[in-house]
Design a protein around this motif. Structure first.
Motif, PDB file in Angstrom:
ATOM      1  N   VAL A 144      42.590  42.097  39.315  1.00 33.24           N
ATOM      2  CA  VAL A 144      41.306  42.802  39.314  1.00 33.24           C
ATOM      3  C   VAL A 144      40.742  42.884  37.892  1.00 33.24           C
ATOM      4  CG1 VAL A 144      40.126  44.957  39.880  1.00 33.24           C
ATOM      5  CG2 VAL A 144      41.855  44.053  41.424  1.00 33.24           C
ATOM      6  N   LYS A 176      37.467  45.130  44.465  1.00 33.06           N
ATOM      7  CA  LYS A 176      38.590  44.884  45.368  1.00 33.06           C
ATOM      8  C   LYS A 176      38.534  43.436  45.846  1.00 33.06           C
ATOM      9  CE  LYS A 176      39.211  49.496  47.317  1.00 33.06           C
ATOM     10  NZ  LYS A 176      38.795  50.297  46.317  1.00 33.06           N
ATOM     11  N   PHE A 215      35.725  38.667  45.635  1.00 35.15           N
ATOM     12  CA  PHE A 215      35.864  40.082  45.317  1.00 35.15           C
ATOM     13  C   PHE A 215      34.582  40.804  45.702  1.00 35.15           C
ATOM     14  CE2 PHE A 215      38.869  38.002  42.601  1.00 35.15           C
ATOM     15  CZ  PHE A 215      39.934  38.875  42.501  1.00 35.15           C
TER      16      PHE A 215
END
Length: 120
Positions: free
Chosen positions: A25, A111, A88
């Motif tokens: 991330v 996420k 994402f």
């Protein structure tokens, strides 16, 4: 119209949210900086909220907007060829200044989309 202002680089790279990121991330957010205009362009579901902290009363006098967005990060093989993309989703934090202009402030809640993959 959403502008990219002078405070974006410092907040984008140094926010409390960014400092807590790890692994894929964190890498995704770093790579997303290259496609911020496109992320703004495809953003949907804008939601308004008032200031939560007094310190933002000057910079975001008219409150904040949060928009949903998406972006992709390419995955390369050992030959340097793109083999797929990791998708994402995230939320754009937009400050609404006293001038009436809206400025991108940060990208939050990033996420990985686990249900979708995109082959090259």
């Amino acid at each position: 119209m959403i502008y990219i202002g002078t405070e974006l680089p410092g907040e984008y790279a140094g926010s409390v949210y960014t400092k807590k990121l790890k692994g894929a991330v964190a890498k995704a957010k770093a790579n997303a900086a290259q496609v911020l205009p496109e992320m703004i362009e495809i953003a949907t579901n804008g939601i308004f909220e008032n200031n939560r902290k007094a310190k933002h009363g000057r910079d975001a006098k008219n409150g904040w907007y949060r928009y949903e967005t998406r972006f992709a990060v390419p995955i390369f093989n050992e030959d340097g060829e793109v083999v797929r993309y990791n998708i994402f989703k995230g939320r754009l934090l937009i400050r609404h200044a006293s001038s009436g202009k809206k400025y991108l402030y940060d990208v939050l809640e990033i996420k990985k989309e686990t249900s979708k993959s995109c082959q090259a």
